[in-house]
Design an enzyme around this catalytic site. Structure first.
Site, mmCIF file in Angstrom:
data_model
loop_
_atom_site.group_PDB
_atom_site.id
_atom_site.type_symbol
_atom_site.label_atom_id
_atom_site.label_comp_id
_atom_site.label_asym_id
_atom_site.label_seq_id
_atom_site.Cartn_x
_atom_site.Cartn_y
_atom_site.Cartn_z
ATOM 1 N N ARG A 26 1.045 -1.544 -0.331
ATOM 2 C CA ARG A 26 0.175 -0.018 0.443
ATOM 3 C C ARG A 26 0.837 1.235 -0.253
ATOM 4 O O ARG A 26 1.667 1.549 0.918
ATOM 5 C CB ARG A 26 -0.923 0.042 1.427
ATOM 6 C CG ARG A 26 -1.700 0.626 0.998
ATOM 7 C CD ARG A 26 -2.898 1.346 0.226
ATOM 8 N NE ARG A 26 -3.718 2.217 0.244
ATOM 9 C CZ ARG A 26 -4.613 2.803 0.677
ATOM 10 N NH1 ARG A 26 -4.909 1.679 1.594
ATOM 11 N NH2 ARG A 26 -5.314 3.404 0.198
ATOM 12 N N GLY A 27 0.366 2.243 -1.087
ATOM 13 C CA GLY A 27 2.003 3.004 -1.058
ATOM 14 C C GLY A 27 1.597 3.771 -0.259
ATOM 15 O O GLY A 27 2.950 4.531 0.131
ATOM 16 N N ASP A 31 0.812 4.227 2.945
ATOM 17 C CA ASP A 31 1.579 3.896 4.297
ATOM 18 C C ASP A 31 2.972 3.074 3.705
ATOM 19 O O ASP A 31 3.329 3.365 5.360
ATOM 20 C CB ASP A 31 1.063 2.182 4.402
ATOM 21 C CG ASP A 31 -0.528 2.085 4.600
ATOM 22 O OD1 ASP A 31 -0.946 3.048 4.641
ATOM 23 O OD2 ASP A 31 -0.961 1.295 4.564
ATOM 24 N N THR A 32 3.765 2.632 2.957
ATOM 25 C CA THR A 32 5.225 2.017 2.908
ATOM 26 C C THR A 32 5.929 2.475 1.510
ATOM 27 O O THR A 32 7.197 2.823 1.770
ATOM 28 C CB THR A 32 4.884 0.442 2.874
ATOM 29 O OG1 THR A 32 4.438 0.831 1.605
ATOM 30 C CG2 THR A 32 3.983 0.190 3.890
ATOM 31 N N ARG A 33 5.985 3.824 0.976
ATOM 32 C CA ARG A 33 6.507 4.202 0.138
ATOM 33 C C ARG A 33 7.528 5.016 -0.088
ATOM 34 O O ARG A 33 8.546 4.841 -0.161
ATOM 35 C CB ARG A 33 5.383 4.634 -1.321
ATOM 36 C CG ARG A 33 6.352 5.044 -2.871
ATOM 37 C CD ARG A 33 5.852 5.925 -3.763
ATOM 38 N NE ARG A 33 3.822 5.174 -4.222
ATOM 39 C CZ ARG A 33 3.944 3.577 -4.834
ATOM 40 N NH1 ARG A 33 5.380 4.094 -5.523
ATOM 41 N NH2 ARG A 33 2.710 3.718 -5.232
ATOM 42 N N GLY A 53 -9.522 2.246 -7.603
ATOM 43 C CA GLY A 53 -11.246 1.430 -7.345
ATOM 44 C C GLY A 53 -11.047 0.914 -9.045
ATOM 45 O O GLY A 53 -12.097 0.275 -8.890
ATOM 46 N N GLU A 102 -5.063 -7.336 -6.350
ATOM 47 C CA GLU A 102 -3.143 -7.554 -6.451
ATOM 48 C C GLU A 102 -2.625 -9.173 -6.256
ATOM 49 O O GLU A 102 -2.300 -9.920 -6.660
ATOM 50 C CB GLU A 102 -2.417 -6.441 -6.165
ATOM 51 C CG GLU A 102 -0.908 -6.568 -6.900
ATOM 52 C CD GLU A 102 -0.146 -5.845 -6.306
ATOM 53 O OE1 GLU A 102 0.003 -4.643 -7.234
ATOM 54 O OE2 GLU A 102 0.444 -4.827 -4.695
#
Length: 293
Positions: free
Chosen positions: A34-35, A37-39, A67, A101
């Protein structure tokens, strides 16, 4: 359908495994995350570690529309990846894109036997596994929005539970830099990448390395390239060759390094050198055939 346990290897029982290179993959690893949160934290450090070790990851498009159904290009990237890593964060399950994904990753893993390795970034593995806490809230929203298609939500729940049950890395309360290095090294070991040992304080390599790459014409198809590096002893010829090897070896299906070719050549001539190349490329199981040459 075969069970997840029998098809997907966990980290604990695969430390000594080498994934057979029976086919050429576009990417060594596909990372689902999840970008938001973590990118800018773990993902940035993880990809930097991959780059240092010559591991080729698929990097997602930051402009993917939220979406929307999973894009064909992303499906091809999943299909063309050797190993899958799933980075679970607090808000991972809120993203329908991430869940789609994950569902596709699990499908490919079950069909092909490829590895799926989970990383629990800032969330308890049991929260993911049993869909508690924020994961429970995420699925409440999905069930409300997808009342007409609850089968999809059920599939997402199953995928989460199966992947979260695989032994992975729990990064909470740990020094992340050290853990990320361990993860990158583990991936490298699984892929069977063979690096040459180099000093950590190398300087002045950028310019000659660029010149070497130009001479090799790496973008040319089906060409054989031979480049010699000459000069007096001690100026860094072997080191330069090693740096180049570490940078480009992952682009080839097979590769090898033969040290002190002159000694082999003097003892056994060109046939001796050819045998040494074949030994490294064909591995142990074909050594008998090589010896008969």
């Amino acid at each position: 359908m075969a069970s997840t346990k029998s098809i997907i290897q966990s980290k604990s029982n695969s430390n000594s495994s080498i994934i057979p290179l029976e086919e050429k993959f576009a990417y060594d690893v596909f990372v689902s995350f999840r970008g938001t949160d973590t990118r800018c934290n773990i993902i940035d450090h993880l990809f930097a570690a991959f780059k240092r070790k010559g591991i080729v990851p698929f990097k997602d498009d930051k402009n993917l529309k939220k979406g929307k159904p999973i894009a064909p290009g992303l499906l091809r990237a999943i299909e063309g990846s050797h190993i899958f890593i799933v980075v679970f964060s607090k808000n991972y399950a809120f993203s329908t894109w991430c869940l789609q994904e994950l569902d596709q990753i699990l499908c490919f893993a079950l069909i092909s036997g490829r590895l799926v390795l989970p990383i629990f970034y800032d969330v308890d593995p049991s929260e993911v596994r049993h869909q508690k806490g924020r994961y429970a809230k995420a699925f409440e929203k999905h069930e409300e929005r997808l009342k007409h298609d609850l089968e999809v939500v059920t599939r997402w729940r199953t995928a989460l539970r199966q992947v979260a049950n695989i032994t992975g890395w729990d990064l909470r309360h740990k020094y992340q830099s050290a853990e990320i290095e361990k993860i990158a090294q583990h991936i490298m070991d699984l892929l069977g990448h063979k690096f040459l040992s180099l000093p950590k304080d190398l300087v002045g390599m950028t310019s000659p390395l660029e010149e070497l790459e130009k001479l090799l014409f790496l973008d040319s198809a089906n060409d054989v390239q031979v480049v010699g590096i000459y000069g007096v002893r001690g100026i860094g010829k072997s080191t330069l060759a090693a740096v180049l090897y570490n940078k480009i070896f992952h682009e080839f299906e097979v590769c090898c390094v033969i040290e002190d070719v002159s000694t082999i050549y003097r003892a056994d001539g060109p046939i001796g050198v050819q045998k040494q190349i074949l030994r490294q490329i064909l591995k142990e199981e074909h050594l008998r055939g090589v010896e008969s040459l």
